[in-house]
Design a protein around this motif. Structure first.
Motif, PDB file in Angstrom:
ATOM      1  N   CYS A  81      -5.145   4.888   0.500  1.00  0.00           N
ATOM      2  CA  CYS A  81      -4.536   4.975  -0.905  1.00  0.00           C
ATOM      3  C   CYS A  81      -6.088   5.467  -1.832  1.00  0.00           C
TER       4      CYS A  81
ATOM      5  N   THR B 101      -4.311  -5.154  -1.243  1.00  0.00           N
ATOM      6  CA  THR B 101      -5.730  -5.597  -1.014  1.00  0.00           C
ATOM      7  C   THR B 101      -5.577  -6.777  -0.875  1.00  0.00           C
TER       8      THR B 101
ATOM      9  N   LYS C 230      -4.767  -7.816   2.557  1.00  0.00           N
ATOM     10  CA  LYS C 230      -5.759  -7.258   3.554  1.00  0.00           C
ATOM     11  C   LYS C 230      -6.884  -8.474   3.585  1.00  0.00           C
TER      12      LYS C 230
ATOM     13  N   ILE D  20      -0.838  -1.739  -4.913  1.00  0.00           N
ATOM     14  CA  ILE D  20      -2.183  -1.625  -4.296  1.00  0.00           C
ATOM     15  C   ILE D  20      -2.876  -2.656  -4.294  1.00  0.00           C
TER      16      ILE D  20
ATOM     17  N   PHE E  68       0.918  -1.119   0.136  1.00  0.00           N
ATOM     18  CA  PHE E  68       0.193   0.134   0.122  1.00  0.00           C
ATOM     19  C   PHE E  68       0.773   1.181  -0.057  1.00  0.00           C
TER      20      PHE E  68
ATOM     21  N   GLN F 216      -6.902  -2.160   6.209  1.00  0.00           N
ATOM     22  CA  GLN F 216      -8.165  -1.603   5.706  1.00  0.00           C
ATOM     23  C   GLN F 216      -7.982  -0.097   5.676  1.00  0.00           C
TER      24      GLN F 216
ATOM     25  N   GLU G 128      -5.749   0.792   2.813  1.00  0.00           N
ATOM     26  CA  GLU G 128      -6.479   0.857   1.617  1.00  0.00           C
ATOM     27  C   GLU G 128      -7.378   2.062   1.293  1.00  0.00           C
TER      28      GLU G 128
END
Length: 92
Positions: free
Chosen positions: A74, A42, A45, A38, A26, A68, A71
Motif C-alpha cells: 500500500c 494497520t 496488523k 488502510i 489493505f 506487513q 502494508e
C-alpha cells in the motif's frame, strides 16, 4: 470447562477476523485510495504482531508477515513487500 471453550472459540474467531479484515482492508483501501481502510488494516496488523510476541511466533508469524507485506505494498514499497511475502510463505 465450558467457559474455557467459549474463551478459546472467541479468540479463534477474533484471530481470523483480524487476519481477514486486515487483508481486505489493505486491498480495498489500496484499490479505492482510502486511508481509513488502510489504517484499519494497520490496526489489524498491529494486533497480530502482538500475538507473535505474547502468544506464539510459530502460529502467528506468517500472518504478521503477510499483513506487513500488504502494508508495504500500500505504501508502494514493492521490494520490501516482496521480501515480506516471501517470508510469509517460508514461515507458513
Amino acid at each position: 470447562h465450558v467457559s474455557y471453550v467459549c474463551l478459546t472459540l472467541t479468540f479463534v474467531v477474533s484471530l481470523h477476523t483480524h487476519s481477514y479484515a486486515g487483508l481486505a482492508s489493505f486491498y480495498v483501501g489500496r484499490e479505492l485510495d482510502d486511508g481509513v481502510l488502510i489504517t484499519r488494516g494497520t490496526e489489524c496488523k498491529d494486533w497480530i504482531e502482538k500475538l507473535v510476541v505474547s502468544a506464539s511466533t510459530w502460529n502467528f508469524q506468517n500472518k504478521a508477515y503477510l499483513l506487513q507485506a500488504e502494508e508495504q505494498f500500500c505504501s508502494r514499497n514493492f521490494e520490501m513487500a516482496e521480501t515480506l511475502y516471501d517470508a510469509a510463505i517460508s514461515s507458513s
